[in-house]
Scaffold this motif. Structure first.
Motif, PDB file in Angstrom:
ATOM      1  N   MET A 129       0.784  -1.056  -0.046  1.00 44.27           N
ATOM      2  CA  MET A 129       0.096  -0.028  -0.281  1.00 44.27           C
ATOM      3  C   MET A 129       1.019   1.278  -0.089  1.00 44.27           C
ATOM      4  O   MET A 129       0.599   2.303  -0.741  1.00 44.27           O
ATOM      5  N   VAL A 130       2.015   1.068   0.673  1.00 45.89           N
ATOM      6  CA  VAL A 130       2.915   2.323   0.759  1.00 45.89           C
ATOM      7  C   VAL A 130       3.567   2.476  -0.429  1.00 45.89           C
ATOM      8  O   VAL A 130       3.843   3.627  -1.208  1.00 45.89           O
ATOM      9  N   ASN A 131       4.053   1.350  -1.016  1.00 48.39           N
ATOM     10  CA  ASN A 131       5.033   1.491  -2.051  1.00 48.39           C
ATOM     11  C   ASN A 131       4.486   1.321  -3.506  1.00 48.39           C
ATOM     12  O   ASN A 131       5.215   1.997  -4.411  1.00 48.39           O
ATOM     13  N   TYR A 132       3.220   0.822  -3.691  1.00 45.40           N
ATOM     14  CA  TYR A 132       2.511   0.704  -4.985  1.00 45.40           C
ATOM     15  C   TYR A 132       1.558   1.909  -5.142  1.00 45.40           C
ATOM     16  O   TYR A 132       0.811   1.978  -6.370  1.00 45.40           O
ATOM     17  N   ALA A 133       1.080   2.577  -3.970  1.00 48.93           N
ATOM     18  CA  ALA A 133       0.083   3.502  -4.326  1.00 48.93           C
ATOM     19  C   ALA A 133       0.835   4.713  -4.697  1.00 48.93           C
ATOM     20  O   ALA A 133       1.834   4.994  -4.229  1.00 48.93           O
ATOM     21  N   GLY A 134       0.025   5.466  -5.750  1.00 44.46           N
ATOM     22  CA  GLY A 134       0.818   6.656  -6.183  1.00 44.46           C
ATOM     23  C   GLY A 134      -0.385   7.415  -6.594  1.00 44.46           C
ATOM     24  O   GLY A 134      -1.523   7.285  -6.597  1.00 44.46           O
ATOM     25  N   SER A 135      -0.271   8.644  -7.270  1.00 43.70           N
ATOM     26  CA  SER A 135      -0.986   9.544  -7.604  1.00 43.70           C
ATOM     27  C   SER A 135      -1.231   9.589  -9.117  1.00 43.70           C
ATOM     28  O   SER A 135      -1.730  10.488  -9.802  1.00 43.70           O
ATOM     29  N   PHE A 136      -0.991   8.498  -9.764  1.00 34.82           N
ATOM     30  CA  PHE A 136      -1.108   8.271 -11.087  1.00 34.82           C
ATOM     31  C   PHE A 136      -2.371   7.564 -11.546  1.00 34.82           C
ATOM     32  O   PHE A 136      -3.363   7.198 -10.781  1.00 34.82           O
ATOM     33  N   LEU A 137      -2.401   6.875 -12.580  1.00 35.27           N
ATOM     34  CA  LEU A 137      -3.784   6.127 -13.125  1.00 35.27           C
ATOM     35  C   LEU A 137      -4.421   5.229 -12.198  1.00 35.27           C
ATOM     36  O   LEU A 137      -3.709   4.405 -11.569  1.00 35.27           O
ATOM     37  N   PHE A 138      -5.561   5.576 -11.605  1.00 30.01           N
ATOM     38  CA  PHE A 138      -6.220   4.733 -10.652  1.00 30.01           C
ATOM     39  C   PHE A 138      -5.599   4.392  -9.145  1.00 30.01           C
ATOM     40  O   PHE A 138      -5.736   3.661  -8.534  1.00 30.01           O
ATOM     41  N   GLY A 139      -4.709   5.358  -9.083  1.00 33.79           N
ATOM     42  CA  GLY A 139      -4.148   5.479  -7.579  1.00 33.79           C
ATOM     43  C   GLY A 139      -2.911   4.367  -7.584  1.00 33.79           C
ATOM     44  O   GLY A 139      -2.469   4.265  -6.305  1.00 33.79           O
ATOM     45  N   ILE A 140      -2.570   3.995  -8.539  1.00 27.63           N
ATOM     46  CA  ILE A 140      -1.401   3.046  -8.706  1.00 27.63           C
ATOM     47  C   ILE A 140      -0.334   3.513  -9.286  1.00 27.63           C
ATOM     48  O   ILE A 140      -0.312   4.252 -10.419  1.00 27.63           O
ATOM     49  N   SER A 141       0.729   3.390  -8.634  1.00 27.69           N
ATOM     50  CA  SER A 141       2.133   3.590  -9.281  1.00 27.69           C
ATOM     51  C   SER A 141       2.644   2.694 -10.329  1.00 27.69           C
ATOM     52  O   SER A 141       3.007   1.608  -9.865  1.00 27.69           O
ATOM     53  N   TRP A 142       2.297   2.909 -11.507  1.00 28.95           N
ATOM     54  CA  TRP A 142       2.598   1.911 -12.570  1.00 28.95           C
ATOM     55  C   TRP A 142       4.164   1.502 -12.807  1.00 28.95           C
ATOM     56  O   TRP A 142       4.541   0.376 -12.775  1.00 28.95           O
ATOM     57  N   GLN A 143       5.021   2.698 -12.303  1.00 28.40           N
ATOM     58  CA  GLN A 143       6.309   2.370 -12.347  1.00 28.40           C
ATOM     59  C   GLN A 143       6.692   1.380 -11.218  1.00 28.40           C
ATOM     60  O   GLN A 143       7.566   0.531 -11.455  1.00 28.40           O
ATOM     61  N   ALA A 144       6.299   1.403  -9.984  1.00 28.54           N
ATOM     62  CA  ALA A 144       6.942   0.597  -9.068  1.00 28.54           C
ATOM     63  C   ALA A 144       6.241  -0.952  -9.377  1.00 28.54           C
ATOM     64  O   ALA A 144       6.883  -1.796  -8.984  1.00 28.54           O
ATOM     65  N   VAL A 145       5.063  -0.873  -9.863  1.00 26.24           N
ATOM     66  CA  VAL A 145       4.508  -2.068 -10.386  1.00 26.24           C
ATOM     67  C   VAL A 145       5.296  -3.023 -11.332  1.00 26.24           C
ATOM     68  O   VAL A 145       5.973  -4.071 -11.483  1.00 26.24           O
ATOM     69  N   VAL A 146       5.695  -2.140 -12.261  1.00 22.66           N
ATOM     70  CA  VAL A 146       6.713  -2.612 -13.347  1.00 22.66           C
ATOM     71  C   VAL A 146       8.077  -3.058 -12.617  1.00 22.66           C
ATOM     72  O   VAL A 146       8.545  -4.183 -13.109  1.00 22.66           O
TER      73      VAL A 146
END
Length: 180
Positions: A129-146
């Motif tokens: 929740m801390v590392n993958y949540a972001g202010s990007f698309l749908f509240g998810i940091s896609w960079q972190a997911v990648v």
């Protein structure tokens, strides 16, 4: 007073956890409840502790103590987190032969193992929740997911070492830009 609080907090963490990842929720709770750190700072310390040599719990204690109270804080937290393990190891060494065939001990371990798995799962969810949540698309940091996906493939499929995977992940972090 701060040093005594750090020491006692980490003594409690050491006595109520089983080391490694199971310490993280307790460290997070102590840091937040005392107002010593934010969730993001705890996540940063866990990341640094993971990639430095040595036990995760001790590294977290050292870094948290250093961040909170400087060198003396690091010493207080480190001694605090080590004291319970040292005490338990000494007692275990004395009584291990006596209890190793005990049914009671087998039953206790049967109950403790699932709790440890649950605590690790809670850490994974909390840190995600801390590392993958972001202010990007749908509240998810896609960079972190990648980055997390690439690291998972490198570790589990290609069987890369942890240091190599960390270096690749750091490089991806630099290339993909800010996560939050």
């Amino acid at each position: 007073m701060l040093y005594l609080e750090l020491f006692l907090s980490f003594v409690m963490i050491g006595f109520t956890s089983f080391g490694g990842m199971s310490m993280i929720p307790l460290i997070n709770d102590q840091m937040l409840s005392h107002g010593w750190m934010t969730s993001q700072e705890v996540a940063d310390i866990v990341a640094i502790a993971e990639m430095t040599p040595g036990p995760l719990g001790l590294n977290c204690a050292t870094f948290a103590g250093m961040r909170t109270g400087g060198v003396l804080g690091a010493a207080a937290a480190s001694i605090g987190v080590l004291l319970p393990s040292l005490t338990v190891c000494i007692l275990a060494a004395i009584f291990l032969e006596r209890f190793k065939e005990s049914r009671f001990m087998g039953n206790a371990m049967f109950g403790i193992r699932p709790v440890c798995i649950g605590m690790i799962a809670a850490v994974v969810i909390q840190q995600s929740m801390v590392n993958y949540a972001g202010s990007f698309l749908f509240g998810i940091s896609w960079q972190a997911v990648v980055i997390g996906g690439v690291a998972s493939v490198l570790l589990m499929v290609l069987k890369w070492s942890v240091p190599k995977t960390i270096l690749v992940s750091a490089a991806l972090g630099l290339l993909l830009g800010p996560i939050i």
